[in-house]
Design an enzyme around this catalytic site. Structure first.
Site, PDB file in Angstrom:
ATOM      1  N   SER A 183     -66.454  74.845  14.009  1.00 65.05           N
ATOM      2  CA  SER A 183     -66.337  73.598  14.510  1.00 65.05           C
ATOM      3  C   SER A 183     -65.137  72.683  14.072  1.00 65.05           C
ATOM      4  O   SER A 183     -65.022  71.479  14.682  1.00 65.05           O
ATOM      5  CB  SER A 183     -67.811  72.923  14.440  1.00 65.05           C
ATOM      6  OG  SER A 183     -68.283  72.953  12.960  1.00 65.05           O
ATOM      7  N   ASP A 432     -73.655  63.232   9.335  1.00 69.27           N
ATOM      8  CA  ASP A 432     -72.566  64.233   9.400  1.00 69.27           C
ATOM      9  C   ASP A 432     -71.493  63.590   8.675  1.00 69.27           C
ATOM     10  O   ASP A 432     -70.486  62.878   8.939  1.00 69.27           O
ATOM     11  CB  ASP A 432     -72.264  64.542  10.891  1.00 69.27           C
ATOM     12  CG  ASP A 432     -71.168  65.636  10.844  1.00 69.27           C
ATOM     13  OD1 ASP A 432     -70.887  66.065   9.812  1.00 69.27           O
ATOM     14  OD2 ASP A 432     -70.793  66.049  12.086  1.00 69.27           O
ATOM     15  N   HIS A 435     -67.907  66.833   9.847  1.00 67.80           N
ATOM     16  CA  HIS A 435     -66.722  66.694  10.697  1.00 67.80           C
ATOM     17  C   HIS A 435     -65.928  65.437  10.643  1.00 67.80           C
ATOM     18  O   HIS A 435     -66.603  64.497   9.867  1.00 67.80           O
ATOM     19  CB  HIS A 435     -67.486  67.007  11.980  1.00 67.80           C
ATOM     20  CG  HIS A 435     -68.213  68.117  12.077  1.00 67.80           C
ATOM     21  ND1 HIS A 435     -69.601  68.430  11.959  1.00 67.80           N
ATOM     22  CD2 HIS A 435     -67.594  69.531  12.514  1.00 67.80           C
ATOM     23  CE1 HIS A 435     -69.572  69.652  12.085  1.00 67.80           C
ATOM     24  NE2 HIS A 435     -68.650  70.479  12.267  1.00 67.80           N
TER      25      HIS A 435
END
Ligand SMILES: *[C@@H]1O[C@H](CO)[C@@H](O)[C@H](O)[C@H]1NC(C)=O
Ligand SMILES: *[C@@H]1O[C@H](CO)[C@@H](O)[C@H](O)[C@H]1NC(C)=O
Ligand SMILES: *[C@@H]1O[C@H](CO)[C@@H](O)[C@H](O)[C@H]1NC(C)=O
Length: 459
Positions: A183, A432, A435
């Site tokens: 990702s 998160d 990311h």
């Protein structure tokens, strides 16, 4: 190494590792040639035994380890920070206009520098670009502080030109650049597509991989330039843990993942990006035999951690690409991207910073440093391995670990979900801190990527 070993044993981490029966500090690395020593083996063993002692948290696709405690902190390694030739000769600063004057030896070391305020801001925003993954679209999810958008990376000894989408398109006219990995690869790809879209509308010409858009390809008709993404979190062949399948990943370290490998012939530049998935529980196979595993209680396999495995996966990948594409390809490996959890991932304020770290405020150490080092070393050793073919197969590390480490403010945090505090602050708030918001710090990775590609093409 023996001395180091002795020292390590004094630390609580080492004691625990031994006591709990995870081994005696010498994990097998038999799948590496003898002439490739692992001077930090014991230290690494310590770190990954630490990770496997922690409970894992299931979070979307990730298992996130908490940051290592300070007593396991490792002093900054003395490895040179860039695989490119010494930058001592790159002063006065390298400016884009000076291209013709620059000799091949002068390469800007983009890894050393600082974040400085920048009024210009990003080339796109959360509404102008249609390809930002929901969880990373911080602006449209209501992140209130937008200061994180107004910084630029200032390398110590040169200027980093602003990303020029037209220049990118010229470089990739009649060409195909593919991002391959996890990702993070997707994060980087979406940043690139968004920036380039600001001057030329893309057509999504291919899409596959369920709802998650794991395989996609865009065509910029203005220049016949193609940009694609391939999901492949290990680069090598792997079976991902799944609800109905194994409860751990299986990696086949001797062969690449043909989901991208089959398309290698049509790729001019390949950008590889992996790392975080190697922390998951996994069983490792090489040449049909089980080598060992990482965190696989209940299975009768030897715990071998993930560092040597990452090294082997990168090595297999780079060697296979070089073998198959001896006719010419540019290979760029984006180095490990650090996360910034400052506590529980599901508590308010898990990555609360709103400004970058200043110069020297945060050391590159521990797992972040080790993952990066393995990747940089493998790119270097692959480059030496191809010998005379270096003009055709051009390999480079896109070393973003340090500059990303200095951006604790760039993660979605709670804004991975839309308006997380619409009803006040709950007891549990998922974050998160791995990311990156788009727009955000990843745009700088691509800014450097363009310079690296320019440099490779000039060779
Ligand atoms: C995004 O950019 C567009 C075009 O420049 C502008 O109209 C819009 O207001 C911007 N949106 C935000 C949230 O800044
Ligand atoms: C467009 O680019 C591809 C490579 O990505 C190339 O194979 C093809 O020939 C190009 N088309 C034209 C019309 O030049
Ligand atoms: C585990 O592996 C060892 C060595 O291969 C073997 O001797 C032992 O019988 C195995 N135990 C089980 C429960 O399979």
């Amino acid at each position: 190494m023996l001395e180091k070993h002795k020292d390590d044993r004094k630390s609580p981490g080492a004691w625990r590792a031994t006591k709990d029966g995870f081994g005696n500090g010498t994990p097998t690395s038999s799948f590496f040639p003898k002439d490739h020593p692992f001077p930090f083996l014991t230290r690494k063993f310590l770190q990954w035994t630490f990770y496997l002692l922690l409970p894992f948290i299931v979070f979307r696709f990730y298992f996130y380890p908490s940051p290592p405690p300070s007593h396991l902190a490792i002093p900054l390694s003395s490895l040179p920070l860039n695989s490119s030739p010494s930058s001592s000769s790159s002063f006065p600063p390298q400016l884009p206009e000076e291209e013709g004057i620059l000799s091949k030896e002068t390469a800007c070391d983009y890894t050393q520098g600082k974040w400085v305020p920048d009024k210009m801001g990003p080339l796109y925003n959360g509404t102008t670009c249609g390809t930002i993954k929901d969880g990373q679209n911080c602006m449209s999810h209501g992140r209130p502080d937008l200061g994180f958008l107004y910084w630029r990376w200032q390398p110590q000894e040169c200027q980093l030109p602003r990303f020029d989408p037209n220049e990118f398109l010229q470089f990739f006219a009649d060409r195909h650049i593919a991002f391959v990995g996890d990702s993070m690869a997707r994060n980087q790809l979406e940043s690139l597509v968004c920036m380039v879209s600001s001057v030329s509308p893309p057509n999504l010409v291919y899409k596959n991989g369920d709802d998650d858009n794991k395989f996609r390809r865009w065509h910029f008709a203005s220049h016949n330039a193609s940009v694609s993404i391939y999901w492949s979190p290990f680069l090598v062949k792997g079976v991902e843990k799944s609800k109905n399948g194994p409860d751990h990943n299986e990696l086949y370290l001797d062969r690449i993942d043909e989901r991208w490998g089959k398309d290698l012939d049509g790729i001019d530049t390949i950008v590889l990006s992996i790392g975080h998935w190697f922390l998951h529980p996994a069983v490792y196979l090489d040449d049909g035999k089980v080598l060992g595993c990482h965190y696989c209680p209940g299975l009768n396999h030897t715990e071998i951690g993930f560092y040597d495995v990452l090294r082997k996966a990168v090595r297999t990948t780079l060697n296979t690409i070089s073998d198959r594409r001896g006719d010419g390809i540019d290979v760029i490996l984006t180095t490990f991207s650090p996360s910034h959890f400052e506590g529980d991932w599901d508590k308010f304020g898990a990555c609360p910073k709103t400004e970058p770290y200043g110069e020297g405020e945060k050391l590159l150490e521990g797992m972040d440093a080790d993952m990066r080092k393995i990747e940089v070393e493998e790119v270097e050793s692959a480059r030496l391995g191809i010998g005379g073919n270096q003009k055709k197969v051009r390999l480079e590390a896109l070393d973003v670990t340090r500059l990303s480490l200095m951006r604790p403010d760039g993660h979605p945090g709670p804004y991975m979900y839309p308006f997380p505090f619409a009803n006040g602050v709950g007891e549990r708030v998922q974050n998160d801190c791995v990311h990156w918001c788009l727009p955000g710090p990843v745009d700088t990775w691509n800014q450097i990527l363009l310079q690296v590609i320019k440099r490779l093409r000039r060779q």
